[in-house]
Design a protein around this motif. Structure first.
Motif, PDB file in Angstrom:
ATOM      1  N   HIS A 105     -10.643  -5.460   3.969  1.00  0.00           N
ATOM      2  CA  HIS A 105     -10.944  -4.312   4.939  1.00  0.00           C
ATOM      3  C   HIS A 105     -11.628  -4.898   6.264  1.00  0.00           C
ATOM      4  CE1 HIS A 105     -10.642  -1.708   0.808  1.00  0.00           C
ATOM      5  NE2 HIS A 105      -9.900  -1.603   1.604  1.00  0.00           N
ATOM      6  N   TYR A 145      -3.800   4.733  14.454  1.00  0.00           N
ATOM      7  CA  TYR A 145      -4.903   3.992  13.406  1.00  0.00           C
ATOM      8  C   TYR A 145      -6.429   4.177  13.638  1.00  0.00           C
ATOM      9  CZ  TYR A 145      -0.597   1.438  11.896  1.00  0.00           C
ATOM     10  OH  TYR A 145       0.810   1.137  11.438  1.00  0.00           O
ATOM     11  N   ASP A 163      -6.777   1.759  -1.304  1.00  0.00           N
ATOM     12  CA  ASP A 163      -5.729   1.939  -0.166  1.00  0.00           C
ATOM     13  C   ASP A 163      -6.549   2.372   1.234  1.00  0.00           C
ATOM     14  OD1 ASP A 163      -3.749   3.192   1.335  1.00  0.00           O
ATOM     15  OD2 ASP A 163      -2.409   2.711  -0.250  1.00  0.00           O
ATOM     16  N   CYS A 164      -5.971   1.823   2.080  1.00  0.00           N
ATOM     17  CA  CYS A 164      -6.455   2.036   3.494  1.00  0.00           C
ATOM     18  C   CYS A 164      -6.251   3.624   4.158  1.00  0.00           C
ATOM     19  CB  CYS A 164      -6.086   1.123   4.579  1.00  0.00           C
ATOM     20  SG  CYS A 164      -6.717  -0.573   4.169  1.00  0.00           S
ATOM     21  N   TYR A 165      -5.540   4.209   3.265  1.00  0.00           N
ATOM     22  CA  TYR A 165      -5.051   5.617   4.042  1.00  0.00           C
ATOM     23  C   TYR A 165      -5.181   6.490   2.810  1.00  0.00           C
ATOM     24  CZ  TYR A 165      -2.340   2.246   6.558  1.00  0.00           C
ATOM     25  OH  TYR A 165      -1.722   0.993   7.339  1.00  0.00           O
ATOM     26  N   VAL A 185      -8.819  -5.917   8.104  1.00  0.00           N
ATOM     27  CA  VAL A 185      -8.105  -4.647   8.401  1.00  0.00           C
ATOM     28  C   VAL A 185      -8.835  -3.874   9.594  1.00  0.00           C
ATOM     29  CG1 VAL A 185      -7.324  -2.170   7.844  1.00  0.00           C
ATOM     30  CG2 VAL A 185      -6.739  -4.281   6.358  1.00  0.00           C
ATOM     31  N   ARG A 210      -7.957   7.892  -0.572  1.00  0.00           N
ATOM     32  CA  ARG A 210      -9.141   7.366  -1.429  1.00  0.00           C
ATOM     33  C   ARG A 210      -9.095   8.144  -2.792  1.00  0.00           C
ATOM     34  NH1 ARG A 210     -14.360   6.131   0.972  1.00  0.00           N
ATOM     35  NH2 ARG A 210     -15.743   6.056  -0.853  1.00  0.00           N
ATOM     36  N   VAL A 238     -11.660   2.804   6.239  1.00  0.00           N
ATOM     37  CA  VAL A 238     -12.032   1.470   5.887  1.00  0.00           C
ATOM     38  C   VAL A 238     -13.279   1.021   6.068  1.00  0.00           C
ATOM     39  CG1 VAL A 238     -10.904  -0.957   6.644  1.00  0.00           C
ATOM     40  CG2 VAL A 238      -9.735   1.263   6.613  1.00  0.00           C
ATOM     41  N   HIS A 243       0.769  -1.179   0.086  1.00  0.00           N
ATOM     42  CA  HIS A 243       0.138  -0.103  -0.054  1.00  0.00           C
ATOM     43  C   HIS A 243       0.870   1.311   0.185  1.00  0.00           C
ATOM     44  CE1 HIS A 243       1.058   0.310   4.247  1.00  0.00           C
ATOM     45  NE2 HIS A 243       0.194  -0.702   4.393  1.00  0.00           N
ATOM     46  N   ASP A 259      -7.841   6.092  10.798  1.00  0.00           N
ATOM     47  CA  ASP A 259      -7.846   5.411   9.504  1.00  0.00           C
ATOM     48  C   ASP A 259      -8.901   4.336   9.338  1.00  0.00           C
ATOM     49  OD1 ASP A 259      -5.317   6.519   8.575  1.00  0.00           O
ATOM     50  OD2 ASP A 259      -4.417   4.919   9.745  1.00  0.00           O
ATOM     51  N   TYR A 310     -15.379   1.860   2.776  1.00  0.00           N
ATOM     52  CA  TYR A 310     -15.050   0.782   1.916  1.00  0.00           C
ATOM     53  C   TYR A 310     -16.008  -0.277   2.103  1.00  0.00           C
ATOM     54  CZ  TYR A 310     -10.612   2.888   0.014  1.00  0.00           C
ATOM     55  OH  TYR A 310      -9.708   3.814  -0.474  1.00  0.00           O
ATOM     56  N   SER A 314      -5.312  -3.989  -2.968  1.00  0.00           N
ATOM     57  CA  SER A 314      -4.431  -3.086  -1.935  1.00  0.00           C
ATOM     58  C   SER A 314      -4.185  -1.744  -2.265  1.00  0.00           C
ATOM     59  CB  SER A 314      -3.348  -4.052  -1.642  1.00  0.00           C
ATOM     60  OG  SER A 314      -3.583  -5.311  -1.115  1.00  0.00           O
TER      61      SER A 314
END
Length: 430
Positions: free
Chosen positions: A366, A385, A319-321, A369, A323, A392, A284, A388, A395, A315
């Motif tokens: 996700h 975290y 991305d989890c960080y 995660v 958009r 997530v 990522h 974040d 998503y 991934s």
């Protein structure tokens, strides 16, 4: 050899490499002072005496007695399988300051005068000249969709087909009446999970074929050096345990647990039906950088292994960080599909199937995660975290709303999760 069950392939390879050596397989729990039975490998006959690809554990050492019993602690007939009980001078007197555990594990079966230790291991009682064989732990015989399944048999087939020394099969997800399916784990870097699963489908009944085969660099071990099955199951339960229970304080109703298990089955099956390719762990934005050539450069290379063809793609694009606009993400995903097709790699029967693979791979990632990020805060104290988690969860919500099969989970998020999540974020960010 002593410790884990000794695969026959290992004994054969050792004998081939050192033909003048003597191979002894020792068996025994700590409560029996480590070794209480022994079997000597014979290159001429031992391969035929192995069961489920495991070397026999042989005969009790001098002074020790073996008893193979059923659930009523009654001895089974020769050639039948049951739990191994051991008695003799090597049996320890019990557990220090734990009378309840001692009472459960140290027993005097009907008709016997001495105390036997219940090993919890499933073996086959010798019949005639045949040696005693190890079949696995008693708790590895489970029910899957109403069928009785011996996980040791699946693990033996996995070791054979994958060409690995270590493999674990677990029932997952587990409900009140048994498991809905099987998930497997193997260690190694050159394992094609899709090919292995195809071979298993030719030799195992449908309910015993793993829905997913996870390829890990190595299997987790407990302090005794044995494969830690519980750790593997915990990895599958991160989101319910750490996000729902710990972060939200949410206890699921039986119907909600069933709905979540069904969703997990759908996501596993979607991942399994995809072509396998080389994928990365933690692929990522925070682990990538722009370099002069061979982009992208990887800052924190965790591992590379076989996985679904959409895993790296989702991934990066979900991305989890960071958009990206939804239309751009879809356009990039379909462009990637065309590149796969151009390279001769199967990419689904049409754009719709590929996008569902992509979306559901993202949903599976996700959901995991959510559990990982919550655990990083509550267990490891990494507050960063928490900020974040909203992206997530967005998503998860958006993907679940997009498909009829996942709509019940989207409704559950709206009805039971969103308000609890907002309150949990305020509480923990204060």
């Amino acid at each position: 050899f002593c410790g884990e069950a000794l695969p026959a392939a290992v004994a054969e390879s050792w004998q081939a490499a050192a033909p003048g050596s003597v191979i002894d397989n020792l068996y025994g729990p700590t409560e029996l002072t480590v070794a209480c039975t022994a079997y000597r490998w014979d290159p001429a006959s031992s391969s035929g005496e192995c069961e489920m690809g495991v070397v026999p554990i042989g005969e009790p050492l001098s002074g020790m007695r073996a008893l193979v019993v059923d659930e009523r602690l009654i001895e089974v007939a020769p050639g039948e399988a049951g739990e191994l009980l051991m008695a003799g001078p090597q049996v320890t007197p019990g557990y220090w300051h734990d009378p309840e555990a001692t009472r459960r594990a140290y027993v005097v079966p009907a008709g016997e005068a001495e105390t036997f230790y219940r090993t919890g291991d499933r073996v086959r009682r010798p019949d005639g000249a045949a040696p005693m064989t190890y079949l696995g732990r008693m708790d590895t015989q489970i029910k899957v969709r109403g069928y009785r399944v011996e996980l040791g048999e699946i693990e033996a087939r996995l070791r054979e087909q994958a060409g690995v020394e270590a493999a674990v099969a677990v029932g997952w997800p587990v409900g009140a009446t048994g498991a809905a399916g099987i998930v497997a784990f193997v260690s190694g870097r050159q394992v094609d999970a899709g090919v292995v699963r195809s071979h298993l489908a030719e030799t195992l009944q449908a309910h015993a074929v793993p829905a997913a085969i996870h390829v890990l660099p190595e299997l987790p071990r407990n302090p005794n050096g044995k494969v830690d099955r519980a750790a593997l199951l915990r990895e599958m339960s991160l989101m319910p345990e750490w996000f729902f229970q710990r972060h939200l304080g949410l206890t699921l109703e039986p119907a909600e647990n069933a709905m979540l298990k069904h969703l997990q089955e759908l996501l596993v099956q979607s991942a399994v039906e995809q072509p396998a390719s080389l994928v990365h762990r933690d692929y990522h934005s925070r682990n990538l950088m722009v370099v002069e050539r061979d982009n992208p450069g990887i800052l924190d290379f965790q591992d590379a292994l076989q996985g679904p063809v959409t895993y790296d793609l989702v991934s990066l694009l979900k991305d989890c960080y960071i958009r990206w606009p939804a239309q751009r993400v879809q356009s990039w995903a379909l462009h990637y599909r065309q590149r796969l097709i151009g390279a001769g790699i199967p990419a689904g029967r049409d754009d719709a199937q590929f996008l569902q693979w992509f979306d559901w791979m993202g949903l599976q990632r996700h959901l995991k995660v959510l559990g990982i990020f919550a655990r990083l805060w509550y267990r490891d104290g990494k507050r960063g975290y928490l900020k974040d988690l909203p992206l997530v969860l967005d998503y998860v919500r958006e993907t679940a709303q997009r498909y009829e099969a996942t709509a019940p989970f989207a409704a559950f998020i709206a009805a039971r999760v969103e308000a609890q999540f907002a309150e949990a974020q305020r509480r923990e960010s204060a």
